[in-house]
Write a protein that holds these residues in place. Sequence first.
Motif, mmCIF file in Angstrom:
data_model
loop_
_atom_site.group_PDB
_atom_site.id
_atom_site.type_symbol
_atom_site.label_atom_id
_atom_site.label_comp_id
_atom_site.label_asym_id
_atom_site.label_seq_id
_atom_site.Cartn_x
_atom_site.Cartn_y
_atom_site.Cartn_z
ATOM 1 N N THR A 1 24.226 46.558 42.706
ATOM 2 C CA THR A 1 24.944 47.503 41.846
ATOM 3 C C THR A 1 26.387 47.655 42.285
ATOM 4 O O THR A 1 27.311 47.655 41.465
ATOM 5 N N TYR A 2 26.604 47.778 43.595
ATOM 6 C CA TYR A 2 27.953 47.965 44.105
ATOM 7 C C TYR A 2 28.823 46.741 43.865
ATOM 8 O O TYR A 2 30.011 46.868 43.518
ATOM 9 N N LEU A 3 28.259 45.560 44.041
ATOM 10 C CA LEU A 3 29.041 44.344 43.829
ATOM 11 C C LEU A 3 29.411 44.168 42.366
ATOM 12 O O LEU A 3 30.515 43.712 42.049
ATOM 13 N N ARG A 4 28.494 44.517 41.462
ATOM 14 C CA ARG A 4 28.827 44.425 40.041
ATOM 15 C C ARG A 4 29.985 45.354 39.697
ATOM 16 O O ARG A 4 30.894 44.985 38.930
ATOM 17 N N MET A 5 29.972 46.551 40.249
ATOM 18 C CA MET A 5 31.069 47.484 40.005
ATOM 19 C C MET A 5 32.369 46.950 40.584
ATOM 20 O O MET A 5 33.432 47.007 39.934
ATOM 21 N N SER A 6 32.326 46.415 41.783
ATOM 22 C CA SER A 6 33.541 45.873 42.405
ATOM 23 C C SER A 6 34.085 44.681 41.630
ATOM 24 O O SER A 6 35.305 44.543 41.461
ATOM 25 N N VAL A 7 33.198 43.829 41.155
ATOM 26 C CA VAL A 7 33.642 42.676 40.367
ATOM 27 C C VAL A 7 34.300 43.146 39.075
ATOM 28 O O VAL A 7 35.370 42.653 38.684
ATOM 29 N N ALA A 8 33.673 44.111 38.392
ATOM 30 C CA ALA A 8 34.239 44.614 37.137
ATOM 31 C C ALA A 8 35.607 45.251 37.366
ATOM 32 O O ALA A 8 36.558 44.996 36.613
ATOM 33 N N VAL A 9 35.731 46.069 38.407
ATOM 34 C CA VAL A 9 37.010 46.714 38.700
ATOM 35 C C VAL A 9 38.059 45.679 39.091
ATOM 36 O O VAL A 9 39.204 45.706 38.609
ATOM 37 N N SER A 10 37.687 44.743 39.962
ATOM 38 C CA SER A 10 38.647 43.756 40.449
ATOM 39 C C SER A 10 39.142 42.864 39.322
ATOM 40 O O SER A 10 40.347 42.590 39.218
ATOM 41 N N VAL A 11 38.235 42.394 38.469
ATOM 42 C CA VAL A 11 38.648 41.527 37.357
ATOM 43 C C VAL A 11 39.555 42.292 36.400
ATOM 44 O O VAL A 11 40.592 41.769 35.952
ATOM 45 N N THR A 12 39.196 43.536 36.091
ATOM 46 C CA THR A 12 40.028 44.335 35.185
ATOM 47 C C THR A 12 41.412 44.561 35.774
ATOM 48 O O THR A 12 42.436 44.388 35.087
ATOM 49 N N VAL A 13 41.474 44.960 37.026
ATOM 50 C CA VAL A 13 42.762 45.240 37.664
ATOM 51 C C VAL A 13 43.607 43.969 37.755
ATOM 52 O O VAL A 13 44.813 43.988 37.482
ATOM 53 N N VAL A 14 42.990 42.852 38.134
ATOM 54 C CA VAL A 14 43.749 41.603 38.269
ATOM 55 C C VAL A 14 44.310 41.161 36.924
ATOM 56 O O VAL A 14 45.500 40.840 36.807
#
Length: 268
Positions: free
Chosen positions: A60-73
């Motif tokens: 769950t945490y990795l999915r959230m981090s991936v979503a945030v990181s991709v959006t921010v990048v």
Amino acid sequence: MRASAAERIGNYTLLAVFGLFALGPIVTILAAALGPDDAGSGSSGFGNFGKAWEIGHFGTYLRMSVAVSVTVVVVSVLLSILSGYAFGTMRFRGAGVLFYLFLIGIMMPTEAIVVPLYFDLRTLGLTDTFWAVALPQVAQSVAFGAFWMRAYFRSASRSMVEAARLDGAGSWRTLWQVLVPPARPALVTLVVLVFMWTWNEFLIPLVMVTSESLRTAPLGLAFFSGQYTSGFTLLAAGAVIVGTPVVLVYAFLQRHFIAGMLEGAVRE
């Protein structure tokens, strides 16, 4: 001038010493993660990663981090290209003042703005949401990205821009078809840096969200360490899980990343 044999030996010795300092903690964490579980659960080796993944809810945490990181990048790199192009190639009223306002975003630490930012986002009803984590990091990344891309566009070949305009290309076409393609090393460097900063961000998710489903990987690792202070093996396995995506991104893009850094150093 060629370096002497003694100078080369000294350089390699110094690099080896610093390499050991850098790799020592990494090797220690990997050895602990692959060792027998000191909490007494009986798992060892790669089984520690599976157990840490299951108990720590790292999926769950990795999915959230991936979503945030991709959006921010994606958002910050796009805005950085546009703002860097404007600051680097155009002359308009207030450009200097506006650029220095951007630089405040680089100089201002997160700790100084996180509390008032929390109340602003709470007023807008955005706390404990995905956007409460992503939007502040977009703003911080654009501040650096505008500075980074402005430096690149200011040093770009003026003859290319003038030739494009003589051919009838407007500002939009000049940007995307003339200036952006040669900027790949600079853009990849920006992508890697923004991804790394976003992935490792801890304070903003800690303050802005309370739901477990909105925790990022570093924040989830902190909660996991609170549950397993007596079991260093599972904590080490969780740390390896959280840190692996950044290593993979850098390993995949390292050639362009180093080229972009060296290009910026030469131009400066």
